[in-house]
Design a protein around this motif. Structure first.
Motif, mmCIF file in Angstrom:
data_model
loop_
_atom_site.group_PDB
_atom_site.id
_atom_site.type_symbol
_atom_site.label_atom_id
_atom_site.label_comp_id
_atom_site.label_asym_id
_atom_site.label_seq_id
_atom_site.Cartn_x
_atom_site.Cartn_y
_atom_site.Cartn_z
ATOM 1 N N ASN A 67 0.829 -1.192 0.000
ATOM 2 C CA ASN A 67 0.000 0.000 0.000
ATOM 3 C C ASN A 67 0.876 1.258 0.000
ATOM 4 N N LEU A 68 1.943 1.286 0.792
ATOM 5 C CA LEU A 68 2.867 2.418 0.826
ATOM 6 C C LEU A 68 3.575 2.600 -0.523
ATOM 7 N N LYS A 69 3.993 1.468 -1.123
ATOM 8 C CA LYS A 69 4.646 1.541 -2.434
ATOM 9 C C LYS A 69 3.675 2.090 -3.472
ATOM 10 N N SER A 70 2.426 1.680 -3.388
ATOM 11 C CA SER A 70 1.402 2.155 -4.323
ATOM 12 C C SER A 70 1.200 3.661 -4.168
ATOM 13 N N LYS A 71 1.141 4.145 -2.934
ATOM 14 C CA LYS A 71 0.987 5.579 -2.687
ATOM 15 C C LYS A 71 2.190 6.350 -3.220
ATOM 16 N N GLU A 72 3.409 5.805 -3.063
ATOM 17 C CA GLU A 72 4.604 6.466 -3.578
ATOM 18 C C GLU A 72 4.551 6.572 -5.101
ATOM 19 N N ARG A 73 4.092 5.498 -5.785
ATOM 20 C CA ARG A 73 3.974 5.532 -7.252
ATOM 21 C C ARG A 73 2.976 6.599 -7.689
ATOM 22 N N ILE A 74 1.870 6.717 -6.963
ATOM 23 C CA ILE A 74 0.856 7.731 -7.297
ATOM 24 C C ILE A 74 1.432 9.129 -7.107
ATOM 25 N N MET A 75 2.170 9.348 -6.026
ATOM 26 C CA MET A 75 2.773 10.660 -5.770
ATOM 27 C C MET A 75 3.784 11.016 -6.864
ATOM 28 N N GLN A 76 4.605 10.034 -7.287
ATOM 29 C CA GLN A 76 5.583 10.294 -8.346
ATOM 30 C C GLN A 76 4.882 10.622 -9.652
ATOM 31 N N THR A 77 3.798 9.930 -9.950
ATOM 32 C CA THR A 77 3.038 10.199 -11.168
ATOM 33 C C THR A 77 2.454 11.603 -11.124
ATOM 34 N N ASN A 78 1.889 12.001 -9.981
ATOM 35 C CA ASN A 78 1.330 13.350 -9.843
ATOM 36 C C ASN A 78 2.405 14.406 -9.978
ATOM 37 N N ASN A 79 3.591 14.161 -9.426
ATOM 38 C CA ASN A 79 4.679 15.128 -9.543
ATOM 39 C C ASN A 79 5.110 15.289 -10.993
ATOM 40 N N LYS A 80 5.158 14.191 -11.755
ATOM 41 C CA LYS A 80 5.521 14.267 -13.163
ATOM 42 C C LYS A 80 4.473 15.053 -13.941
ATOM 43 N N GLU A 81 3.216 14.930 -13.555
ATOM 44 C CA GLU A 81 2.133 15.611 -14.248
ATOM 45 C C GLU A 81 2.274 17.131 -14.153
ATOM 46 N N PHE A 82 2.846 17.625 -13.087
ATOM 47 C CA PHE A 82 2.943 19.062 -12.873
ATOM 48 C C PHE A 82 4.334 19.609 -13.177
ATOM 49 N N ARG A 83 5.045 19.008 -14.091
ATOM 50 C CA ARG A 83 6.343 19.519 -14.523
ATOM 51 C C ARG A 83 6.109 20.593 -15.577
ATOM 52 N N TYR A 84 6.368 21.808 -15.215
ATOM 53 C CA TYR A 84 6.176 22.905 -16.147
ATOM 54 C C TYR A 84 7.450 23.148 -16.940
ATOM 55 N N ASN A 85 7.266 23.610 -18.155
ATOM 56 C CA ASN A 85 8.382 24.003 -19.006
ATOM 57 C C ASN A 85 8.986 25.308 -18.484
ATOM 58 N N LEU A 86 8.145 26.138 -17.882
ATOM 59 C CA LEU A 86 8.571 27.429 -17.347
ATOM 60 C C LEU A 86 8.786 27.362 -15.844
ATOM 61 N N ARG A 87 9.690 28.170 -15.357
ATOM 62 C CA ARG A 87 9.843 28.375 -13.919
ATOM 63 C C ARG A 87 9.328 29.761 -13.556
ATOM 64 N N ILE A 88 9.654 30.739 -14.434
ATOM 65 C CA ILE A 88 9.216 32.120 -14.207
ATOM 66 C C ILE A 88 8.830 32.727 -15.549
ATOM 67 N N LEU A 89 7.764 33.480 -15.519
ATOM 68 C CA LEU A 89 7.346 34.266 -16.670
ATOM 69 C C LEU A 89 7.075 35.669 -16.159
ATOM 70 N N SER A 90 7.732 36.638 -16.777
ATOM 71 C CA SER A 90 7.556 38.027 -16.369
ATOM 72 C C SER A 90 7.191 38.851 -17.596
ATOM 73 N N MET A 91 6.142 39.665 -17.456
ATOM 74 C CA MET A 91 5.715 40.546 -18.542
ATOM 75 C C MET A 91 5.596 41.948 -17.966
ATOM 76 N N SER A 92 6.257 42.899 -18.621
ATOM 77 C CA SER A 92 6.166 44.309 -18.235
ATOM 78 C C SER A 92 5.377 45.034 -19.306
ATOM 79 N N TYR A 93 4.401 45.801 -18.873
ATOM 80 C CA TYR A 93 3.530 46.575 -19.756
ATOM 81 C C TYR A 93 3.848 48.058 -19.561
#
Length: 175
Positions: free
Chosen positions: A18-44
């Motif tokens: 059960n713990l191993k299963s939860k760890e796999r789910i957490m790793q999958t969720n972390n991979k899902e939220f990998r953004y290409n950007l770290r910071i985006l700044s726009m000045s108007y």
């Protein structure tokens, strides 16, 4: 006694799986939220109203809106600074939009001659530790115009100040 040992073994094995299963789910969720950007700044920098800066932090999931310190007209409304958590749906929308940019979009950033209007400055900090500082100027290509509008809509979503709304609506008149 054997029955007790057998039951304890099954419980121990089940908890471990059960713990191993939860760890796999957490790793999958972390991979899902990998953004290409770290910071985006726009000045108007609009010609006839005060400028604003918008910084979006994809790591800490924050949006920061503030006026540049050195450029403002005290006779015109100034944006009130704020920092607030931003939802993943908005971060994903921006990240996915920037993914369609290509190397040419980071070089040729304006069309034709400069005109009086809304000057843009953009900074992209990517998760691979690279950055692109781009000045689309007063005549941005369509992608930058669309990105700047998208950022303003997101700012309005999180904004809680009527003053800021007026400043942003004034900037939107340039489109």
């Amino acid at each position: 006694m054997r029955l007790l040992i057998l039951v304890m073994s099954f419980l121990l094995f089940g908890c471990t799986e059960n713990l191993k299963s939860k760890e796999r789910i957490m790793q999958t969720n972390n991979k899902e939220f990998r953004y290409n950007l770290r910071i985006l700044s726009m000045s108007y920098f609009p010609a006839f109203s005060n400028p604003i800066d918008v910084l979006i932090d994809f790591d800490d999931k924050l949006i920061c809106v503030y006026p540049p310190q050195d450029l403002f007209n005290p006779n015109i409304a100034i944006v009130e600074p704020f920092v607030i958590k931003i939802e993943d749906v908005d971060l994903k929308k921006l990240d996915n939009f920037v993914k369609i940019f290509n190397s040419i979009d980071f070089k040729k950033t304006n069309e034709g001659y400069a005109r009086d209007g809304l000057h843009l400055e953009t900074l992209f900090v990517f998760s691979n530790q690279t950055l692109q500082k781009v000045s689309p100027g007063n005549m941005p290509i369509k992608k930058y115009e669309d990105l700047s509008k998208m950022i303003l809509e997101i700012v309005l979503k999180y904004n809680k100040s009527q003053n800021n709304e007026k400043v942003i609506e004034k900037i939107k008149e340039y489109y």
